[in-house]
Scaffold this motif. Structure first.
Motif, PDB file in Angstrom:
ATOM      1  N   ASP A 159       1.025  -1.036  -0.448  1.00  0.00           N
ATOM      2  CA  ASP A 159       0.372  -0.046  -0.414  1.00  0.00           C
ATOM      3  C   ASP A 159       0.889   1.444   0.062  1.00  0.00           C
ATOM      4  N   TYR A 160       2.040   0.725   0.054  1.00  0.00           N
ATOM      5  CA  TYR A 160       3.493   2.778   0.422  1.00  0.00           C
ATOM      6  C   TYR A 160       4.616   1.633   0.196  1.00  0.00           C
ATOM      7  N   VAL A 161       5.141   2.969  -0.261  1.00  0.00           N
ATOM      8  CA  VAL A 161       6.809   3.026   0.019  1.00  0.00           C
ATOM      9  C   VAL A 161       7.491   4.076   0.119  1.00  0.00           C
ATOM     10  N   VAL A 162       7.782   3.643   1.108  1.00  0.00           N
ATOM     11  CA  VAL A 162       8.712   4.552   1.936  1.00  0.00           C
ATOM     12  C   VAL A 162       9.997   4.400   1.680  1.00  0.00           C
ATOM     13  N   VAL A 163      10.583   5.598   0.848  1.00  0.00           N
ATOM     14  CA  VAL A 163      11.807   6.320   0.568  1.00  0.00           C
ATOM     15  C   VAL A 163      12.541   7.179   2.069  1.00  0.00           C
ATOM     16  N   LEU A 164      13.431   6.736   2.778  1.00  0.00           N
ATOM     17  CA  LEU A 164      14.352   6.798   3.268  1.00  0.00           C
ATOM     18  C   LEU A 164      15.033   8.221   3.565  1.00  0.00           C
ATOM     19  N   TYR A 198      -1.758   0.486  -6.502  1.00  0.00           N
ATOM     20  CA  TYR A 198      -1.475   1.678  -6.812  1.00  0.00           C
ATOM     21  C   TYR A 198      -1.139   2.067  -5.111  1.00  0.00           C
ATOM     22  N   PRO A 199       0.000   2.181  -4.658  1.00  0.00           N
ATOM     23  CA  PRO A 199       0.450   2.209  -3.879  1.00  0.00           C
ATOM     24  C   PRO A 199       1.072   3.657  -3.451  1.00  0.00           C
ATOM     25  N   TYR A 260      -1.833  -2.212   6.748  1.00  0.00           N
ATOM     26  CA  TYR A 260      -1.107  -1.992   5.591  1.00  0.00           C
ATOM     27  C   TYR A 260      -0.167  -2.560   5.277  1.00  0.00           C
ATOM     28  N   ARG A 261       1.011  -2.585   3.890  1.00  0.00           N
ATOM     29  CA  ARG A 261       1.632  -3.301   3.732  1.00  0.00           C
ATOM     30  C   ARG A 261       2.260  -2.469   3.056  1.00  0.00           C
ATOM     31  N   CYS A 262       3.909  -2.426   3.188  1.00  0.00           N
ATOM     32  CA  CYS A 262       4.858  -1.387   2.634  1.00  0.00           C
ATOM     33  C   CYS A 262       6.297  -2.193   1.840  1.00  0.00           C
ATOM     34  N   VAL A 263       6.442  -1.289   1.300  1.00  0.00           N
ATOM     35  CA  VAL A 263       8.282  -1.531   0.667  1.00  0.00           C
ATOM     36  C   VAL A 263       8.923  -0.025   0.661  1.00  0.00           C
ATOM     37  N   ILE A 264       9.685  -0.762   1.593  1.00  0.00           N
ATOM     38  CA  ILE A 264      10.945   0.492   1.689  1.00  0.00           C
ATOM     39  C   ILE A 264      11.779   0.517   1.684  1.00  0.00           C
ATOM     40  N   VAL A 265      12.420   1.456   0.677  1.00  0.00           N
ATOM     41  CA  VAL A 265      13.687   1.371  -0.155  1.00  0.00           C
ATOM     42  C   VAL A 265      14.812   2.626   0.841  1.00  0.00           C
ATOM     43  N   THR A 266      16.263   2.002   0.637  1.00  0.00           N
ATOM     44  CA  THR A 266      17.179   2.737   0.731  1.00  0.00           C
ATOM     45  C   THR A 266      18.387   2.473  -0.273  1.00  0.00           C
ATOM     46  N   ASN A 267      19.518   2.649   1.022  1.00  0.00           N
ATOM     47  CA  ASN A 267      20.490   2.121   0.128  1.00  0.00           C
ATOM     48  C   ASN A 267      21.162   0.646  -0.126  1.00  0.00           C
ATOM     49  N   ASN A 268      21.864  -0.440  -0.559  1.00  0.00           N
ATOM     50  CA  ASN A 268      21.894  -1.823  -0.355  1.00  0.00           C
ATOM     51  C   ASN A 268      22.850  -1.814   0.953  1.00  0.00           C
ATOM     52  N   TYR A 269      23.958  -0.744   1.363  1.00  0.00           N
ATOM     53  CA  TYR A 269      24.313  -0.919   2.373  1.00  0.00           C
ATOM     54  C   TYR A 269      23.562  -1.468   3.463  1.00  0.00           C
ATOM     55  N   MET A 281      10.447  -2.484  14.946  1.00  0.00           N
ATOM     56  CA  MET A 281       8.716  -1.571  15.759  1.00  0.00           C
ATOM     57  C   MET A 281       7.748  -1.933  15.038  1.00  0.00           C
ATOM     58  N   GLY A 282       7.791  -3.372  14.440  1.00  0.00           N
ATOM     59  CA  GLY A 282       6.679  -4.395  14.368  1.00  0.00           C
ATOM     60  C   GLY A 282       6.104  -3.462  13.358  1.00  0.00           C
ATOM     61  N   ILE A 283       7.064  -3.128  12.240  1.00  0.00           N
ATOM     62  CA  ILE A 283       6.531  -2.626  11.014  1.00  0.00           C
ATOM     63  C   ILE A 283       6.237  -3.312   9.874  1.00  0.00           C
ATOM     64  N   ARG A 284       4.926  -3.558   9.459  1.00  0.00           N
ATOM     65  CA  ARG A 284       4.850  -5.029   8.112  1.00  0.00           C
ATOM     66  C   ARG A 284       5.041  -4.293   6.779  1.00  0.00           C
ATOM     67  N   GLY A 285       6.109  -4.966   6.406  1.00  0.00           N
ATOM     68  CA  GLY A 285       7.180  -4.684   5.128  1.00  0.00           C
ATOM     69  C   GLY A 285       8.555  -4.889   5.222  1.00  0.00           C
TER      70      GLY A 285
END
Length: 334
Positions: A159-164, A198-199, A260-269, A281-285
């Motif tokens: 449902d969400y794409v989270v960018v850090l 359509y997140p 919700y369900r999410c995908v979190i995006v950061t750098n590979n390292y 933190m109990g985040i579903r993703g």
């Protein structure tokens, strides 16, 4: 073939644990124990065969391992110098250089202890060797599983794409490191859209003391400048750390959609440590990583590993104390 039974059993446990929850550091340790058990079994089989070729191969493996340590130390030293030259002399940019110096210091200590054969040096050397082997094993586990985690399947629905966020240049410009995260987020969003999802995209980052606007606003502007729909972007503009990125983004997602369900995006390292934090933190993703400049990766990986060691400080302090006790016993028996 029974000599490989422990490795096979550990691998089955590893697969079962990954299927249940992939965001655990214990998975990395299980993977490392599987590889170590298989290597020990292979060497034992070669030596036990009684053939000269088997002994030679086993000795060659150990020699290659020793040369590999020296080569890695040299590469870390060169990478440390490159980091200082390109990124400056801040403490966070010195991790690879400090790692190289630490390895050389331990080698020098062990050689001195072996030559001098004094009880104190032998005890200190035994403690240092134990701690070094322990940390080296955990580091290889961390690197190996981080590589695998970044290539595991990400669920179809989100449902969400989270960018850090990661800071701005000149107070308002998205740097290449952050741009790679945003580009990756667009790729993930496009893939999810093709699957019928359509997140929304949450850009997460507050305003630092040297920044003209919150990172999340600059990140949103970067996306819209590249054709991403404005109405699909939500800005989380209060956070200043990774933990706050995740906590405040979680609050936004739970308020709008408790399931919700999410995908979190950061750098590979950073992906595996971010996944560990998200689970805590109990985040579903799950977390996916974006490419990082080659020269930046070794130092950043060591920094992430150090943060994980600190996060599990109670366990690691207990292990270090056991090695210290072992060193005292070596000193007392000499």
């Amino acid at each position: 073939m029974w000599v490989y039974a422990p490795a096979a059993l550990l691998f089955l446990v590893f697969c079962w644990r990954v299927l249940r929850e992939r965001r655990k550091f214990s998975n990395a340790v299980l993977l490392g124990l599987t590889a170590l058990s298989a290597l020990v079994a292979w060497i034992a089989e070669l030596v036990g065969s009684g053939s000269a070729s088997g002994t030679v191969v086993a000795g060659s493996v150990l020699a290659v391992g020793g040369l590999g340590i020296l080569l890695l130390t040299c590469l870390l030293f060169l990478n440390g110098l490159q980091m200082v030259r390109k990124e400056g002399r801040s403490l966070t940019n010195l991790f690879s250089l400090m790692a190289a110096v630490s390895v050389l210091a331990v080698i020098a200590l062990l050689i001195t202890a072996a030559v001098a054969e004094t009880p104190v040096l032998l005890g200190v050397g035994a403690t240092a060797l134990g701690m070094t082997c322990y940390l080296s094993f955990l580091f290889l586990c961390f690197v190996g599983y981080s590589f695998l985690y970044g290539r595991l399947y990400v669920r179809r629905r989100a449902d969400y794409v989270v960018v850090l966020g990661s800071g701005l240049i000149g107070g308002s410009t998205v740097p290449p490191l952050l741009a790679s995260r945003l580009d990756r987020a667009q790729e993930v969003h496009a893939r999810l859209t093709k699957r019928g999802n359509y997140p929304s995209v949450i850009t997460s980052g507050g305003q630092g003391p040297d920044e003209d606007l919150p990172e999340s606003h600059a990140m949103a502007a970067y996306l819209t400048d590249r054709g991403f729909p404005e109405d699909l972007i939500e800005r989380e503009d209060k956070s200043t750390t990774t933990e706050e990125n995740l906590r405040f983004s979680k609050a936004i997602m739970e308020k709008a959609n408790p399931g919700y369900r999410c995908v979190i995006v950061t750098n590979n390292y950073h992906a595996f440590r971010a996944a560990l934090t998200a689970r805590r933190m109990g985040i579903r993703g799950q977390v996916v990583g974006s490419p990082t400049a080659t020269y930046f990766w070794p130092n950043a990986t060591i920094r992430e590993f150090t943060a994980v060691i600190v996060a599990y400080k109670r366990t690691n302090i207990a292990v270090f104390l056991l090695f210290a006790v072992g060193g005292v016993l070596v000193w007392a028996t000499r």
